[in-house]
Enzyme design. Structure first.
Site, PDB file in Angstrom:
ATOM      1  N   LEU A 125       0.849  -1.191   0.000  1.00 11.58           N
ATOM      2  CA  LEU A 125       0.000   0.000   0.000  1.00 11.58           C
ATOM      3  C   LEU A 125       0.883   1.238   0.000  1.00 11.58           C
ATOM      4  O   LEU A 125       1.638   1.473   0.937  1.00 11.58           O
ATOM      5  CB  LEU A 125      -0.911  -0.001   1.230  1.00 11.58           C
ATOM      6  CG  LEU A 125      -1.775   1.252   1.432  1.00 11.58           C
ATOM      7  CD1 LEU A 125      -2.805   1.374   0.317  1.00 11.58           C
ATOM      8  CD2 LEU A 125      -2.457   1.225   2.793  1.00 11.58           C
ATOM      9  N   HIS A 229       6.071   2.949  11.721  1.00  8.82           N
ATOM     10  CA  HIS A 229       6.679   4.193  11.252  1.00  8.82           C
ATOM     11  C   HIS A 229       5.624   5.299  11.325  1.00  8.82           C
ATOM     12  O   HIS A 229       4.442   5.044  11.065  1.00  8.82           O
ATOM     13  CB  HIS A 229       7.161   4.001   9.810  1.00  8.82           C
ATOM     14  CG  HIS A 229       7.981   5.119   9.281  1.00  8.82           C
ATOM     15  ND1 HIS A 229       7.421   6.293   8.824  1.00  8.82           N
ATOM     16  CD2 HIS A 229       9.330   5.260   9.127  1.00  8.82           C
ATOM     17  CE1 HIS A 229       8.379   7.096   8.410  1.00  8.82           C
ATOM     18  NE2 HIS A 229       9.545   6.500   8.584  1.00  8.82           N
TER      19      HIS A 229
END
Length: 350
Positions: A125, A229
């Protein structure tokens, strides 16, 4: 108009450009033209039915039809680990106890695991930073659930998603520095690249087979186990609102979490439904074709020519009223059926 469709060979240049914007840590989209071309071919062969389940992988693109440009990608692997072993760490517990010394201590431990073998994976993605607006991110992510719902027979009973783990602004992974570097003696970016381009034999050859005590890791490595992240936080939130959960499995390279769910329990799979297409131009008195209505994912039921769009509408019956432009984007005519689900759960405010 923004629409999602299956990847085509002509998309290679745009996808290569996107891959250059991902940064370190996204193993499934390396900026390697040969690898990306092979990935596209594998997707095309998947749709043609010429691959075994362990090799099958669907790749979708988000296209800005006005600019004639691919601005995002998302993918589904049909069954991971059937050809190449699928590794992650399971975060578990070992107990050390001695009645004689009156000592009882539970120790968090990393166990090398292949527990997700055979599951379907949501992966790859990525959305161009310039298009991270207008709900394009949730659209690109969740459209995969409409495809799974429409063609449920092709997918596993469970679906997983490996989320990108924490790295700093220099691309340094604290988890890798405390774990992987001791066994592989290469930089995180190099290991990340090798894995992303399918060169995974080194993992099986060099990864420790014995449990690793979390307490032996550096404090900064312990702190990022199961964390994503910062740029991945929205993607994690999108999947969690659909019912995927962290169950204690993390990536062997960066310590990022794996989310998972029973496929049939995913909200967008479970709640999607079919509607019959009615085509009409927008009218200010038309309650159904309403720019202020709820946002819906809408997709056709064509396996080889899958198309999906986002639209605002109100659902009043078993029909779905589309403008001619929306019908053209979906490749449907009056009387065809489409699959539809709200972009967000009714109780979720956006």
């Amino acid at each position: 108009m923004m629409k999602v469709r299956p990847v085509e060979r002509r998309d290679l240049a745009d996808i290569f450009e996107l891959a250059g914007k991902t940064g370190v840590g996204m193993t499934s989209l390396p900026q390697n033209e040969q690898h990306l071309a092979a990935r596209i071919e594998r997707a095309l062969n998947t749709w043609q039915g010429s691959l075994d389940p362990g090799e099958q992988g669907y790749l979708f693109v988000l296209e800005d039809s006005e600019q004639q440009k691919v601005v995002g990608v998302s993918a589904i692997e049909v069954a991971v680990g059937l050809n190449d072993p699928w590794y992650n760490f399971r975060v578990g517990t070992l107990v050390h106890a001695s009645k004689a010394l009156n000592v009882y201590k539970s120790v968090p431990t990393l166990f090398l695991s292949n527990d997700h073998t055979g599951y379907s994976e949501l992966c790859t993605l990525f959305l161009d930073p310039d298009y991270r607006k207008d709900k394009n991110g949730p659209f690109l992510s969740k459209v995969r659930f409409l495809f799974i719902a429409a063609f449920r027979q092709y997918f596993s009973r469970k679906v997983i998603a490996e989320m990108r783990g924490y790295t700093d602004e220099q691309g340094r992974s604290p988890f890798w520095e405390s774990v992987g570097r001791h066994f592989f003696s290469i930089e995180f970016a190099k290991a990340d690249y090798l894995s992303g381009t399918g060169q995974k034999a080194f993992i099986a050859e060099l990864m420790p087979k014995h449990p690793l005590y979390v307490d032996f890791l550096a404090e900064e490595a312990r702190a990022v186990i199961g964390q994503v992240h910062p740029h991945t936080t929205p993607a994690r939130a999108v999947l969690e609102t659909e019912g995927l959960q962290y169950q204690g499995y993390v990536d062997i390279f960066d310590g990022g979490p794996t989310l998972e769910a029973n496929t049939d329990d995913v909200r967008a799979v479970r709640d999607s439904s079919k509607r019959t297409v009615v085509i009409k131009d927008y009218d200010i008195e038309d309650y159904d074709i309403d720019p202020n209505g709820r946002l819906y994912l809408v997709a056709n039921d064509h396996y080889h020519h899958f198309r999906a769009i986002l639209m605002n509408t109100h659902l009043s019956d078993e029909r779905l009223r589309l403008t001619p432009e929306s019908a053209e984007a979906l490749g449907v005519a009056a009387g065809d059926s489409v699959r539809i689900v709200s972009l967000f759960a009714p109780e979720t405010k956006r």
